[in-house]
Design an enzyme around this catalytic site. Structure first.
Site, PDB file in Angstrom:
ATOM      1  N   LEU A  33      41.638  50.457  43.725  1.00 29.94           N
ATOM      2  CA  LEU A  33      42.494  49.373  43.227  1.00 29.94           C
ATOM      3  C   LEU A  33      43.238  48.665  44.355  1.00 29.94           C
ATOM      4  O   LEU A  33      43.652  49.288  45.325  1.00 29.94           O
ATOM      5  CB  LEU A  33      43.492  49.926  42.202  1.00 29.94           C
ATOM      6  CG  LEU A  33      42.874  50.617  40.989  1.00 29.94           C
ATOM      7  CD1 LEU A  33      43.971  51.086  40.039  1.00 29.94           C
ATOM      8  CD2 LEU A  33      41.888  49.715  40.259  1.00 29.94           C
ATOM      9  N   HIS A  37      43.684  43.899  41.162  1.00 30.12           N
ATOM     10  CA  HIS A  37      43.695  44.719  39.945  1.00 30.12           C
ATOM     11  C   HIS A  37      45.129  44.846  39.412  1.00 30.12           C
ATOM     12  O   HIS A  37      45.365  44.770  38.208  1.00 30.12           O
ATOM     13  CB  HIS A  37      43.180  46.131  40.245  1.00 30.12           C
ATOM     14  CG  HIS A  37      41.762  46.195  40.718  1.00 30.12           C
ATOM     15  ND1 HIS A  37      41.422  46.577  41.995  1.00 30.12           N
ATOM     16  CD2 HIS A  37      40.591  45.947  40.079  1.00 30.12           C
ATOM     17  CE1 HIS A  37      40.113  46.565  42.115  1.00 30.12           C
ATOM     18  NE2 HIS A  37      39.571  46.181  40.976  1.00 30.12           N
ATOM     19  N   GLN A  61      25.237  48.410  36.161  1.00 30.77           N
ATOM     20  CA  GLN A  61      25.413  47.028  36.622  1.00 30.77           C
ATOM     21  C   GLN A  61      25.101  46.869  38.108  1.00 30.77           C
ATOM     22  O   GLN A  61      25.220  45.774  38.644  1.00 30.77           O
ATOM     23  CB  GLN A  61      26.812  46.518  36.297  1.00 30.77           C
ATOM     24  CG  GLN A  61      27.922  47.086  37.165  1.00 30.77           C
ATOM     25  CD  GLN A  61      29.283  46.656  36.659  1.00 30.77           C
ATOM     26  OE1 GLN A  61      29.716  47.072  35.593  1.00 30.77           O
ATOM     27  NE2 GLN A  61      29.961  45.812  37.411  1.00 30.77           N
ATOM     28  N   GLY A 148      39.547  39.194  36.024  1.00 29.42           N
ATOM     29  CA  GLY A 148      39.919  38.371  37.166  1.00 29.42           C
ATOM     30  C   GLY A 148      39.020  37.160  37.344  1.00 29.42           C
ATOM     31  O   GLY A 148      37.793  37.253  37.196  1.00 29.42           O
ATOM     32  N   GLN A 149      39.639  36.041  37.693  1.00 26.76           N
ATOM     33  CA  GLN A 149      38.863  34.805  37.934  1.00 26.76           C
ATOM     34  C   GLN A 149      37.906  34.978  39.108  1.00 26.76           C
ATOM     35  O   GLN A 149      36.904  34.270  39.200  1.00 26.76           O
ATOM     36  CB  GLN A 149      39.814  33.628  38.212  1.00 26.76           C
ATOM     37  CG  GLN A 149      39.079  32.292  38.242  1.00 26.76           C
ATOM     38  CD  GLN A 149      39.858  31.189  38.903  1.00 26.76           C
ATOM     39  OE1 GLN A 149      41.053  31.047  38.668  1.00 26.76           O
ATOM     40  NE2 GLN A 149      39.199  30.406  39.740  1.00 26.76           N
ATOM     41  N   SER A 188      39.014  42.383  47.205  1.00 24.45           N
ATOM     42  CA  SER A 188      37.868  43.036  46.583  1.00 24.45           C
ATOM     43  C   SER A 188      37.781  44.456  47.117  1.00 24.45           C
ATOM     44  O   SER A 188      38.083  44.696  48.290  1.00 24.45           O
ATOM     45  CB  SER A 188      36.585  42.279  46.938  1.00 24.45           C
ATOM     46  OG  SER A 188      35.453  43.074  46.651  1.00 24.45           O
TER      47      SER A 188
HETATM   48  P1  AMP Z   1      36.253  45.596  39.695  1.00 25.18           P
HETATM   49  O1  AMP Z   1      37.011  46.864  39.911  1.00 25.18           O
HETATM   50  O2  AMP Z   1      35.805  44.931  40.942  1.00 25.18           O
HETATM   51  O3  AMP Z   1      35.178  45.727  38.645  1.00 25.18           O
HETATM   52  O4  AMP Z   1      37.297  44.582  39.073  1.00 25.18           O
HETATM   53  C1  AMP Z   1      38.005  44.895  37.899  1.00 25.18           C
HETATM   54  C2  AMP Z   1      38.715  43.647  37.419  1.00 25.18           C
HETATM   55  O5  AMP Z   1      39.590  43.178  38.441  1.00 25.18           O
HETATM   56  C3  AMP Z   1      37.729  42.512  37.130  1.00 25.18           C
HETATM   57  O6  AMP Z   1      38.175  41.810  35.981  1.00 25.18           O
HETATM   58  C4  AMP Z   1      37.852  41.654  38.362  1.00 25.18           C
HETATM   59  O7  AMP Z   1      37.551  40.294  38.143  1.00 25.18           O
HETATM   60  C5  AMP Z   1      39.325  41.822  38.697  1.00 25.18           C
HETATM   61  N1  AMP Z   1      39.549  41.499  40.102  1.00 25.18           N
HETATM   62  C6  AMP Z   1      38.863  41.963  41.174  1.00 25.18           C
HETATM   63  N2  AMP Z   1      39.308  41.387  42.304  1.00 25.18           N
HETATM   64  C7  AMP Z   1      40.292  40.534  41.930  1.00 25.18           C
HETATM   65  C8  AMP Z   1      41.151  39.639  42.630  1.00 25.18           C
HETATM   66  N3  AMP Z   1      41.066  39.487  43.951  1.00 25.18           N
HETATM   67  N4  AMP Z   1      42.038  38.920  41.929  1.00 25.18           N
HETATM   68  C9  AMP Z   1      42.128  39.044  40.580  1.00 25.18           C
HETATM   69  N5  AMP Z   1      41.355  39.878  39.855  1.00 25.18           N
HETATM   70  C10 AMP Z   1      40.450  40.609  40.517  1.00 25.18           C
END
Ligand code: AMP
Length: 278
Positions: A33, A37, A61, A148-149, A188
């Site tokens: 995280l 997140h 995925q 997240g966008q 990320s």
């Molecule tokens: P992930 O753990 O990468 O699957 O992301 C989980 C959630 O966090 C998803 O809805 C992503 O779009 C969101 N997310 C990831 N990186 C960002 C970011 N930099 N800003 C906002 N939301 C994010």
């Protein structure tokens, strides 16, 4: 924060909370995280009495087995961050908990979104996203879902999935703006795998997106796309796409709200980002 590893225990708890009238907000993640997140958790916190986060690295995925193998796991830190962010429930299932032997694979009729952009470069990816979200949504049954966008196309796919599951009157999807590092790089979990030099170069994706956003109203779009690609390639990126499309269907069309989407690899790490235009 209560941690559940078993879906049966999670659903019993959430059902009790629902019965006493608690509004349930859900933030699905794959862990490692970061502030992005946590901004989803903070947004969920403001509008819900019960905030549920899941950490599950969903194998279905991933199109690249090496990417799955190397996906960062930082559970202790994640639990600490979620506790500080006053998350109420963490769901931490194993793979068989999400995909038990009785799990039946479905085909989700996502439409053209499945094969455009990310879908083209990661075949099967959005079927995997739909599969895991179908499972998670049926377990958590949130009132509000936060995504997240940064993963623009994923948000659209999940919006479509909610319609396919006829859950549009039950679940409201909120898309939270992209959290960025100081130099503009979209946060990320994969950024952790960038080497020092690649990390410095990685900010160029945002620079090119911003250039397109700022020059879009009075420039030739194809030329902007071409120049952005060339600039990134000259810095050592392998560019899958950097393209301006309609934000409602991700098809090329100069009408309506536009978004510029980008995916490029540096030092073996594939990064995605986007910016809304006009
Ligand atoms: P992930 O753990 O990468 O699957 O992301 C989980 C959630 O966090 C998803 O809805 C992503 O779009 C969101 N997310 C990831 N990186 C960002 C970011 N930099 N800003 C906002 N939301 C994010």
């Amino acid at each position: 924060m209560i941690i559940f590893r078993k879906s049966g225990e999670l659903t019993i708890y959430i059902e009790e909370q629902r019965k006493i009238g608690r509004k349930i907000g859900f933030v699905p993640t794959m862990g490692a995280l970061h502030e992005g997140h946590l901004s989803l958790i903070a947004t969920a916190r403001k509008a819900n009495e019960l905030v549920v986060c899941s950490i599950f690295v969903n194998p279905t995925q991933f199109t690249n087995p090496e990417d799955l193998r190397l996906y960062p796991v930082m559970l202790e830190n994640d639990i600490r961050e979620l506790t500080t962010a006053t998350c109420d429930v963490l769901f931490l299932p194993s793979v068989p908990e999400i995909y038990p032997p009785s799990h039946q694979k479905k085909v989700y009729l996502i439409g053209s979104l499945e094969h455009l952009h990310e879908g083209k470069y990661r075949p099967g990816h959005f079927q995997g996203v739909a599969e895991v979200m179908d499972r998670l949504l049926s377990l958590v049954r949130p009132h509000n879902l936060y995504m997240g966008q940064k993963d623009f196309q994923q948000c659209m796919v999940v919006g479509k999935l909610i319609l396919l599951l006829h859950m549009e009157n039950e679940i409201k999807l909120t898309v939270v703006p992209t959290a960025r590092e100081e130099d503009g790089l979209a946060m990320s979990s994969r950024n952790l795998r960038l080497g020092k030099n690649e990390r410095i170069k990685a900010k160029s994706i945002y620079r090119e997106l911003k250039y397109i956003r700022d020059h879009y109203p009075y420039s030739n779009v194809e030329e902007l796309e071409r120049n952005a690609r060339t600039n990134l390639e000259n810095e050592g990126f392998l560019v899958d796409y950097i393209t301006v499309v309609n934000a409602n269907n991700l098809e090329p069309s100069a009408k309506g709200q536009q978004v510029v989407l980008a995916a490029a690899t540096i030092g073996g790490i594939r990064l995605i980002d986007n910016l809304l235009l006009n």
